[in-house]
Write an enzyme that holds these catalytic residues in place. Structure first.
Site, short mmCIF file in Angstrom:
data_model
loop_
_atom_site.label_atom_id
_atom_site.label_comp_id
_atom_site.label_asym_id
_atom_site.label_seq_id
_atom_site.Cartn_x
_atom_site.Cartn_y
_atom_site.Cartn_z
N ARG A 56 80.18 80.66 13.41
CA ARG A 56 78.87 79.66 12.73
C ARG A 56 80.04 81.47 11.42
O ARG A 56 80.18 80.44 9.88
CB ARG A 56 77.97 79.99 12.43
CG ARG A 56 77.29 79.40 13.66
CD ARG A 56 75.33 78.97 13.11
NE ARG A 56 75.32 78.46 11.83
CZ ARG A 56 73.74 78.87 11.31
NH1 ARG A 56 73.38 79.43 12.32
NH2 ARG A 56 73.99 78.59 9.82
N ASP A 91 75.08 81.92 4.91
CA ASP A 91 76.45 81.09 4.38
C ASP A 91 76.48 82.65 3.10
O ASP A 91 75.44 82.59 2.84
CB ASP A 91 77.23 80.63 4.39
CG ASP A 91 76.65 79.29 3.01
OD1 ASP A 91 76.32 78.76 3.64
OD2 ASP A 91 76.66 79.99 2.51
N HIS A 106 66.48 84.56 5.31
CA HIS A 106 67.09 84.32 5.96
C HIS A 106 68.24 84.90 6.91
O HIS A 106 68.38 84.26 7.68
CB HIS A 106 67.19 82.53 6.67
CG HIS A 106 66.47 81.83 6.32
ND1 HIS A 106 66.41 80.23 6.94
CD2 HIS A 106 65.02 81.67 6.33
CE1 HIS A 106 64.86 80.07 6.48
NE2 HIS A 106 64.21 80.61 6.26
N THR A 173 67.94 70.75 1.15
CA THR A 173 66.65 71.03 1.82
C THR A 173 65.60 69.53 2.23
O THR A 173 64.94 69.89 1.87
CB THR A 173 66.26 72.44 2.00
OG1 THR A 173 64.93 72.85 2.52
CG2 THR A 173 64.93 72.25 0.28
N ALA A 216 75.52 66.98 -2.92
CA ALA A 216 75.27 68.51 -4.25
C ALA A 216 76.67 68.20 -4.57
O ALA A 216 76.38 68.99 -6.24
CB ALA A 216 75.01 69.23 -3.13
N1 APR Z 1 74.27 67.32 -0.02
C1 APR Z 1 73.00 67.18 -0.22
N2 APR Z 1 72.44 67.17 0.25
C2 APR Z 1 72.62 67.08 1.51
C3 APR Z 1 74.18 66.54 1.85
C4 APR Z 1 74.57 66.54 0.42
N3 APR Z 1 76.28 66.68 0.84
N4 APR Z 1 74.22 66.75 3.06
C5 APR Z 1 72.73 66.98 3.54
N5 APR Z 1 71.46 66.89 3.29
C6 APR Z 1 70.37 67.26 2.86
C7 APR Z 1 70.10 66.60 3.54
O1 APR Z 1 69.20 65.16 3.31
C8 APR Z 1 68.51 67.49 4.47
O2 APR Z 1 67.58 66.73 3.86
O3 APR Z 1 70.16 68.59 3.37
C9 APR Z 1 69.22 68.96 4.42
C10 APR Z 1 69.20 69.46 4.90
O4 APR Z 1 68.47 69.76 6.07
P1 APR Z 1 68.36 70.95 6.72
O5 APR Z 1 69.20 70.51 8.51
O6 APR Z 1 66.94 70.85 7.67
O7 APR Z 1 68.82 71.96 6.36
P2 APR Z 1 67.19 73.28 5.79
O8 APR Z 1 66.74 72.46 4.85
O9 APR Z 1 68.46 74.08 5.04
O10 APR Z 1 66.87 73.87 6.94
C11 APR Z 1 65.77 74.77 6.61
O11 APR Z 1 65.29 76.07 8.97
O12 APR Z 1 67.32 76.11 11.47
C12 APR Z 1 66.39 76.53 9.85
O13 APR Z 1 67.00 78.42 9.32
C13 APR Z 1 67.38 77.48 9.02
O14 APR Z 1 67.93 77.01 6.90
C14 APR Z 1 67.73 76.35 8.28
C15 APR Z 1 66.19 76.19 7.58
#
Ligand code: APR
Length: 231
Positions: A56, A91, A106, A173, A216
């Site tokens: 990663r 990142d 995190h 998120t 995004a």
């Molecule tokens: N543009 C905007 N949003 C997007 C895109 C994009 N191109 N691609 C995906 N998404 C959205 C998805 O719809 C989803 O709601 O980003 C979100 C990603 O969600 P997760 O994969 O759950 O990631 P995140 O919310 O950052 O997870 C939170 O969980 O595993 C732990 O520590 C880890 O920081 C992470 C935390």
């Protein structure tokens, strides 16, 4: 002038080529988080955890910020009020887009931590469990990442920022992991305007005053432009 508090998640880095966690084919569908993102998993098999984070870290170091990271850095630069960015991401794309004030709740792939003495230092591109800590010499180095079951960084500071926010914007998120998933409730309770910018509806969409749906790299620059036009 309005204080803006931003929260970002993996979705803001998706278009930079970094994986998200819970989308189809996401990181948690490829790896068992119990094995690679918990202290117990690290104790059981540190080599597996280091190889997961080495991959990663390499992806993140080889990736480039996208228009969404750059738009938030522009907002920080051009908004006359205070802008605070809290990220769940590990990142450094916000920093490489020119963002100055970033709270990594995190942890960070670019940082290493000694599990024996707690020392922090700049992580090399690849790390291995037997690497000696530069402070205490113990072979106890781990990624400086907050794992499930561990306390995120800077929570007191984060809660103070949210309590004093005029506007809280959540970007990319899924709102499934606490404590970050609770921030919008705290912001609403503090009387802040709340905005969600995400590819699709999240678990928390109903809690936001305003929503912008789409990738995004499209919706974030448009929203920043809209914010700066109100000045
Ligand atoms: N543009 C905007 N949003 C997007 C895109 C994009 N191109 N691609 C995906 N998404 C959205 C998805 O719809 C989803 O709601 O980003 C979100 C990603 O969600 P997760 O994969 O759950 O990631 P995140 O919310 O950052 O997870 C939170 O969980 O595993 C732990 O520590 C880890 O920081 C992470 C935390």
């Amino acid at each position: 002038m309005q204080k803006i508090v931003l929260l970002t998640g993996a979705g803001i880095s998706a278009e930079s080529g970094l994986g998200t966690f819970r989308d189809a084919g996401g990181i948690w569908s490829q790896y068992d988080l119990e094995e690679v993102a918990t202290p117990e998993g690290f104790a059981r098999n540190p080599a597996l955890v280091h190889s997961f984070y080495n991959a990663r870290r390499a992806n993140a170091l080889d990736a480039a910020p996208n228009a969404a990271h750059e738009a938030l850095a522009r907002l920080e630069r051009d908004w006359p009020g205070e802008v605070v960015l809290i990220t769940q991401n590990v990142d450094d794309l916000h920093e490489r887009a020119g963002h100055n004030r970033v709270i990594h709740m995190h942890g960070e792939l670019t940082q290493a931590l000694c599990a024996a003495c707690g020392a922090h230092w700049e992580a090399p591109r690849e790390m291995f469990a037997e690497d000696p800590c530069p402070e205490c010499g113990e072979p106890a180095t781990r990624p400086d990442i907050v794992w499930f079951g561990e306390m995120p960084y800077d929570m007191d500071l984060i809660e103070r920022h949210i309590a004093s926010a005029s506007l809280f914007a959540s970007i990319g998120t899924s709102g499934q992991v606490f404590p970050a998933a609770g921030f919008v409730m705290q912001a609403n309770a503090a009387g802040a305007e709340t905005v969600e910018l995400n590819l699709e509806a999240s678990e928390l969409s109903g809690m936001f005053d305003e929503r912008h749906e789409g990738p995004a790299s499209d919706v974030v620059p448009q929203w920043v432009e809209q914010m700066l036009e109100t000045l």
